[in-house]
Design a protein around this motif. Structure first.
Motif, PDB file in Angstrom:
ATOM      1  N   ASN A 123      19.433  -1.960 -22.023  1.00 38.43           N
ATOM      2  CA  ASN A 123      19.040  -1.324 -23.272  1.00 38.43           C
ATOM      3  C   ASN A 123      19.706  -1.984 -24.468  1.00 38.43           C
ATOM      4  O   ASN A 123      19.674  -1.470 -25.572  1.00 38.43           O
ATOM      5  CB  ASN A 123      19.384   0.167 -23.250  1.00 38.43           C
ATOM      6  CG  ASN A 123      18.384   0.958 -22.441  1.00 38.43           C
ATOM      7  OD1 ASN A 123      18.524   1.063 -21.233  1.00 38.43           O
ATOM      8  ND2 ASN A 123      17.357   1.477 -23.075  1.00 38.43           N
ATOM      9  N   ALA A 124      20.330  -3.130 -24.244  1.00 40.64           N
ATOM     10  CA  ALA A 124      20.953  -3.857 -25.349  1.00 40.64           C
ATOM     11  C   ALA A 124      19.934  -4.828 -25.937  1.00 40.64           C
ATOM     12  O   ALA A 124      18.791  -4.916 -25.513  1.00 40.64           O
ATOM     13  CB  ALA A 124      22.187  -4.601 -24.851  1.00 40.64           C
ATOM     14  N   MET A 176      26.868  -8.173 -24.612  1.00 40.96           N
ATOM     15  CA  MET A 176      26.231  -7.298 -25.603  1.00 40.96           C
ATOM     16  C   MET A 176      25.636  -6.121 -24.845  1.00 40.96           C
ATOM     17  O   MET A 176      24.447  -6.119 -24.500  1.00 40.96           O
ATOM     18  CB  MET A 176      25.161  -8.060 -26.377  1.00 40.96           C
ATOM     19  CG  MET A 176      25.689  -9.156 -27.276  1.00 40.96           C
ATOM     20  SD  MET A 176      26.564  -8.525 -28.741  1.00 40.96           S
ATOM     21  CE  MET A 176      25.188  -8.039 -29.770  1.00 40.96           C
ATOM     22  N   THR A 177      26.448  -5.123 -24.585  1.00 39.60           N
ATOM     23  CA  THR A 177      26.030  -4.039 -23.702  1.00 39.60           C
ATOM     24  C   THR A 177      25.944  -2.704 -24.433  1.00 39.60           C
ATOM     25  O   THR A 177      26.446  -2.549 -25.538  1.00 39.60           O
ATOM     26  CB  THR A 177      27.024  -3.896 -22.532  1.00 39.60           C
ATOM     27  OG1 THR A 177      28.299  -3.514 -23.049  1.00 39.60           O
ATOM     28  CG2 THR A 177      27.152  -5.200 -21.767  1.00 39.60           C
ATOM     29  N   ALA A 178      25.309  -1.755 -23.758  1.00 41.11           N
ATOM     30  CA  ALA A 178      25.192  -0.410 -24.319  1.00 41.11           C
ATOM     31  C   ALA A 178      26.487   0.376 -24.207  1.00 41.11           C
ATOM     32  O   ALA A 178      26.639   1.421 -24.821  1.00 41.11           O
ATOM     33  CB  ALA A 178      24.057   0.340 -23.625  1.00 41.11           C
ATOM     34  N   SER A 179      27.418  -0.127 -23.394  1.00 43.45           N
ATOM     35  CA  SER A 179      28.708   0.547 -23.225  1.00 43.45           C
ATOM     36  C   SER A 179      29.724  -0.429 -22.678  1.00 43.45           C
ATOM     37  O   SER A 179      29.420  -1.216 -21.772  1.00 43.45           O
ATOM     38  CB  SER A 179      28.576   1.732 -22.261  1.00 43.45           C
ATOM     39  OG  SER A 179      29.842   2.244 -21.909  1.00 43.45           O
ATOM     40  N   TYR A 197      35.164  -7.503 -28.488  1.00 42.51           N
ATOM     41  CA  TYR A 197      34.252  -6.747 -29.345  1.00 42.51           C
ATOM     42  C   TYR A 197      33.169  -6.062 -28.529  1.00 42.51           C
ATOM     43  O   TYR A 197      32.888  -6.438 -27.386  1.00 42.51           O
ATOM     44  CB  TYR A 197      33.619  -7.668 -30.389  1.00 42.51           C
ATOM     45  CG  TYR A 197      34.625  -8.263 -31.341  1.00 42.51           C
ATOM     46  CD1 TYR A 197      35.419  -7.443 -32.137  1.00 42.51           C
ATOM     47  CD2 TYR A 197      34.803  -9.638 -31.427  1.00 42.51           C
ATOM     48  CE1 TYR A 197      36.359  -7.988 -33.002  1.00 42.51           C
ATOM     49  CE2 TYR A 197      35.733 -10.185 -32.291  1.00 42.51           C
ATOM     50  CZ  TYR A 197      36.509  -9.356 -33.078  1.00 42.51           C
ATOM     51  OH  TYR A 197      37.449  -9.887 -33.925  1.00 42.51           O
ATOM     52  N   VAL A 198      32.565  -5.036 -29.116  1.00 39.85           N
ATOM     53  CA  VAL A 198      31.475  -4.306 -28.474  1.00 39.85           C
ATOM     54  C   VAL A 198      30.229  -4.412 -29.347  1.00 39.85           C
ATOM     55  O   VAL A 198      30.291  -4.766 -30.529  1.00 39.85           O
ATOM     56  CB  VAL A 198      31.848  -2.825 -28.251  1.00 39.85           C
ATOM     57  CG1 VAL A 198      33.021  -2.708 -27.305  1.00 39.85           C
ATOM     58  CG2 VAL A 198      32.156  -2.132 -29.578  1.00 39.85           C
ATOM     59  N   SER A 199      29.097  -4.111 -28.769  1.00 39.79           N
ATOM     60  CA  SER A 199      27.825  -4.184 -29.483  1.00 39.79           C
ATOM     61  C   SER A 199      27.735  -3.082 -30.535  1.00 39.79           C
ATOM     62  O   SER A 199      28.180  -1.955 -30.306  1.00 39.79           O
ATOM     63  CB  SER A 199      26.677  -4.056 -28.484  1.00 39.79           C
ATOM     64  OG  SER A 199      25.434  -3.974 -29.145  1.00 39.79           O
ATOM     65  N   LEU A 200      27.146  -3.404 -31.684  1.00 41.10           N
ATOM     66  CA  LEU A 200      26.955  -2.392 -32.727  1.00 41.10           C
ATOM     67  C   LEU A 200      26.097  -1.246 -32.214  1.00 41.10           C
ATOM     68  O   LEU A 200      26.428  -0.075 -32.403  1.00 41.10           O
ATOM     69  CB  LEU A 200      26.303  -3.036 -33.960  1.00 41.10           C
ATOM     70  CG  LEU A 200      25.846  -2.088 -35.067  1.00 41.10           C
ATOM     71  CD1 LEU A 200      27.018  -1.291 -35.624  1.00 41.10           C
ATOM     72  CD2 LEU A 200      25.139  -2.862 -36.186  1.00 41.10           C
ATOM     73  N   ASP A 201      25.001  -1.571 -31.548  1.00 45.21           N
ATOM     74  CA  ASP A 201      24.101  -0.539 -31.033  1.00 45.21           C
ATOM     75  C   ASP A 201      24.563  -0.148 -29.633  1.00 45.21           C
ATOM     76  O   ASP A 201      23.965  -0.535 -28.628  1.00 45.21           O
ATOM     77  CB  ASP A 201      22.656  -1.042 -31.013  1.00 45.21           C
ATOM     78  CG  ASP A 201      21.664   0.065 -30.683  1.00 45.21           C
ATOM     79  OD1 ASP A 201      22.026   1.252 -30.832  1.00 45.21           O
ATOM     80  OD2 ASP A 201      20.539  -0.257 -30.262  1.00 45.21           O
ATOM     81  N   SER A 202      25.647   0.598 -29.586  1.00 45.60           N
ATOM     82  CA  SER A 202      26.254   0.966 -28.305  1.00 45.60           C
ATOM     83  C   SER A 202      26.817   2.380 -28.382  1.00 45.60           C
ATOM     84  O   SER A 202      27.071   2.914 -29.465  1.00 45.60           O
ATOM     85  CB  SER A 202      27.385  -0.004 -27.956  1.00 45.60           C
ATOM     86  OG  SER A 202      28.465   0.138 -28.869  1.00 45.60           O
TER      87      SER A 202
END
Length: 528
Positions: free
Chosen positions: A58-59, A66-69, A222-227
């Motif tokens: 879903n990323a 670049m993950t959802a979590s 870092y983590v994905s913005l849309d997460s």
């Protein structure tokens, strides 16, 4: 936990789970993963290194970075074969799964096929038959935020969380409570997915321990913005409060991989905020993150370790990473506070690229091993720190290449290096200059015979594969990124024996338990 410097010489293989053989179009946590562990044990390897395990489907891309979590597991890695063994799928359902290419992951095909099987399994799931379930959902602190995030992603398809209804984007308590009530079934499904991943991964991890093989994971800084991570902890990220969009994003200035730098786009942490509450929240979030990863693996690499000393902040509206600035990171005290809570952790610092003395001082102060990549070693500079005879300490992990490099054969045959570099590489490996065969063997030997405490090799290099088997090309959105798979036919006894002999020759072999029978293995991977 032991510091890695307390360990004897060892070696291992880098291969993401998705790259393993399996009959379901993507490597998973089923029987082929156990076969791979036995392959490593037979080859006297002590480490299996993987990429991040987070949910990618879903990323924005299929990149494990670049993950959802940053906490959850990728449901695409759940094994249908083990779901059949647990009574959640029928033989007919897994037999009807189409034959897919053994050399590539076709994510567009695999995602709906795997999703269909998981939903069939969910329809038969009875939590009372799985003794670990209740403990998992009550003790996993990040789980509810993740499940609500995923349920909302289904409610608002093709929209990032900051484009949702404002009350949900900003986590209004009334809206959240109502959503939790109306989306109970969806939340339960995503909770089920994460339980399955946890259960199957825990079994695999236990089997690796039985074989004396350490699992080596990856922590992207870092983590994905849309997460779920950013949506659930907005106060610790550098976001505009009205739009929920980042004002500055992560990246790196120009380097080996890109002339204009790399603008990654991830939101930055509010490291330099003077608010004590924000600092406390940051420490709490990172403590939970380290705890979660070290429940999955034995060793973890911090990707872009430099960011903890200083980080490149790029204005979000800029098209490239050229016009950023270095800002101070949290430094050694941050790690000391985490270690005080969790104990000493086995961490490897990814210290590649343009690294300053203060970053190396932070790495050494924390006693973290650094990384050396042999593909960077042969530029003609006798003081090149990637050359094996320049390693100042054995507290080092040496690689022929990483997931971001071309394969060794591809690198050697490419136009990115010239004949002078090719000849220098052969001479340093004490091989015939004009013999272009077996360059992967040459670099593996150089790494194995070095003083580095650990030598790690991408599976592609062990097999001598070319550029068509490269895992990732940084800074690109190639459809081939992250798709490489290894067919079972290549993991032969001859390869295993060659690795075993070289590992023993170079003093990197550890004792492994005898290979378990198929009957014993089946009972281990199917018990609930």
């Amino acid at each position: 936990m032991k510091n890695i410097t307390d360990y004897t010489r060892c070696s291992g293989v880098l291969a993401h789970v998705t790259s393993l053989p399996s009959p379901f179009g993507i490597g998973d946590l089923g029987p082929d993963a156990y076969d791979f562990l036995r392959f490593l044990a037979d080859a006297r390897q002590s480490i299996w290194q993987i990429l991040p395990l987070g949910p990618t489907h879903n990323a924005l891309s299929n990149s494990p970075y670049m993950t959802a979590s940053a906490f959850g597991g990728n449901p695409l890695l759940i094994s249908p074969q083990l779901l059949f063994e647990d009574g959640l799928l029928t033989k007919a359902e897994i037999s009807e799964y189409p034959d897919l290419a053994p050399y590539r992951v076709d994510f567009d095909t695999v995602i709906p096929l795997k999703g269909r099987l998981l939903k069939q399994a969910f329809s038969r799931f009875n939590p009372e038959k799985f003794s670990e379930y209740e403990g998992f959902i009550t003790q996993t602190q990040w789980l509810m935020d993740y499940c609500m995030f995923m349920a909302l992603k289904n409610k608002y398809p093709d929209k990032a969380w900051y484009e949702w209804d404002t009350t949900l984007a900003q986590r209004d308590s009334k809206a959240m409570a109502q959503m939790a009530e109306t989306e109970q079934e969806q939340i339960a499904y995503f909770r089920f997915e994460q339980f399955l991943f946890h259960q199957q991964w825990s079994r695999l991890h236990a089997y690796a321990k039985d074989l004396n093989i350490q699992l080596f994971g990856d922590i992207p800084i870092y983590v994905s913005l849309d997460s779920a991570d950013v949506w659930g902890a907005q106060e610790i990220f550098l976001l505009d409060r009205k739009t929920c969009q980042p004002t500055h994003v992560a990246g790196v200035p120009p380097d080996y991989f890109s002339k204009t730098g790399q603008k990654w786009g991830n939101p930055l942490y509010r490291w330099n905020n003077e608010d004590k509450h924000i600092r406390k929240q940051l420490l709490h979030w990172w403590t939970l993150r380290f705890k979660a990863i070290f429940e999955q693996v034995d060793i973890a690499r911090i990707d872009h370790f430099r960011g903890f000393q200083e980080y490149w902040a790029v204005p979000a509206h800029h098209k490239t990473a050229l016009k950023g600035e270095w800002l101070p990171g949290p430094g050694a005290e941050f790690f000391r506070e985490i270690f005080a809570e969790l104990g000493k952790l086995q961490i490897v610092a990814e210290d590649l690229g343009e690294i300053t003395e203060d970053v190396l001082e932070l790495r050494d102060e924390l006693h973290f091993p650094g990384m050396r990549v042999l593909q960077f070693a042969f530029d003609g500079n006798i003081d090149n720190t990637f050359l094996p005879f320049n390693y100042e300490t054995p507290n080092t992990f040496v690689y022929t290449g990483t997931h971001d490099n071309d394969t060794t054969v591809g690198w050697y045959m490419s136009d990115r290096i010239d004949d002078e570099i090719r000849q220098r590489t052969k001479r340093l490996a004490n091989r015939k200059i004009h013999d272009h065969h077996g360059i992967h063997h040459d670099l593996i030997y150089l790494a194995m015979s070095s003083t580095a405490v650990a030598a790690i090799f991408p599976l592609q290099d062990i097999l001598g594969f070319g550029s068509d088997c490269r895992m990732n090309t940084p800074g690109t959105h190639s459809k081939d990124n992250w798709t490489w798979r290894c067919s079972k036919e290549f993991l032969t006894p001859d390869i295993s024996t060659w690795m075993q002999e070289l590992t023993e020759l170079c003093g990197r072999s550890k004792p492994h338990e005898k290979k378990k029978s198929t009957k014993t293995l089946k009972s281990e991977i199917t018990k609930s």
